[in-house]
Design a protein around this motif. Structure first.
Motif, PDB file in Angstrom:
ATOM      1  N   TYR A  48       0.885  -1.272   0.013  1.00 20.13           N
ATOM      2  CA  TYR A  48       0.001   0.172  -0.023  1.00 20.13           C
ATOM      3  C   TYR A  48       0.826   1.212  -0.086  1.00 20.13           C
ATOM      4  CZ  TYR A  48       1.129   0.233   4.850  1.00 20.13           C
ATOM      5  OH  TYR A  48       1.779   0.156   6.185  1.00 20.13           O
ATOM      6  N   GLN A  49       2.104   1.291  -0.372  1.00 17.90           N
ATOM      7  CA  GLN A  49       3.066   2.440  -0.139  1.00 17.90           C
ATOM      8  C   GLN A  49       3.239   2.958  -1.432  1.00 17.90           C
ATOM      9  OE1 GLN A  49       6.514   0.030   1.518  1.00 17.90           O
ATOM     10  NE2 GLN A  49       5.679   0.475   3.347  1.00 17.90           N
ATOM     11  N   GLN A  89      -0.970   7.642   0.945  1.00 18.87           N
ATOM     12  CA  GLN A  89      -0.275   6.606   2.029  1.00 18.87           C
ATOM     13  C   GLN A  89      -0.611   7.052   3.342  1.00 18.87           C
ATOM     14  OE1 GLN A  89       3.510   5.276   0.986  1.00 18.87           O
ATOM     15  NE2 GLN A  89       4.061   5.041   3.031  1.00 18.87           N
ATOM     16  N   LEU A 104      -5.183   0.355  -2.284  1.00 18.23           N
ATOM     17  CA  LEU A 104      -5.317   1.487  -0.809  1.00 18.23           C
ATOM     18  C   LEU A 104      -6.799   1.996  -0.796  1.00 18.23           C
ATOM     19  CD1 LEU A 104      -3.879   2.824   1.377  1.00 18.23           C
ATOM     20  CD2 LEU A 104      -3.421   4.540  -0.147  1.00 18.23           C
TER      21      LEU A 104
END
Length: 143
Positions: A5-6, A69, A124
């Motif tokens: 998810y970065q 993020q 995300l």
């Protein structure tokens, strides 16, 4: 380190890679313009302006990636996803109209990196602000 998810790290990698590739592509294009007699000053000026514009755009995407993020905001993540899809479409269009082989390679790398960031942004967005995990649901027949 897995990048589940970065989006910030992925967008920063995209920013660095595309800045370097566009710098090299600008130099190649300027040299070709100067050797072809198309007007050296005009070619260098246009390539410099294009480089600044592209660098600014990918810097905005990197900031959006880190904001998505960090804040896990649905709106920021949607904006990042839409911007990355736009980058993919433009890069795919550029693959059909490349001026030199390095331009084609740059466009393909651009499309791949933008698709990668878009997938991370989509993951995300699907997580709805919680952690992204890869759990496997097992069916328990005893219950």
């Amino acid at each position: 380190m897995t990048l589940r998810y970065q989006t910030g790290v992925a967008a920063l990698i995209q920013f660095i890679a595309m800045t370097v590739l566009n710098f090299i592509n600008g130099i190649v294009s300027s040299v070709q313009g100067c050797t072809n007699g198309d007007g050296c000053l005009g070619s260098v000026t246009i390539n410099l302006m294009f480089f600044i514009l592209i660098t600014f755009w990918f810097a905005i995407l990197a900031v959006l990636g880190y904001a998505a993020q960090d804040r896990r905001s649905k709106g920021i993540t949607q904006l990042l996803l839409a911007a990355e899809i736009l980058v993919v479409l433009i890069a795919l269009f550029d693959t059909r109209h490349w001026p030199n082989i390095f331009g084609l390679i740059s466009s393909l790398i651009d499309a791949g990196l933008a698709l990668w960031v878009a997938i991370l942004a989509f993951r995300l967005l699907r997580a709805k602000g919680s952690r992204i995990t890869t759990t496997k649901h097992k069916h328990n027949p005893a219950t």
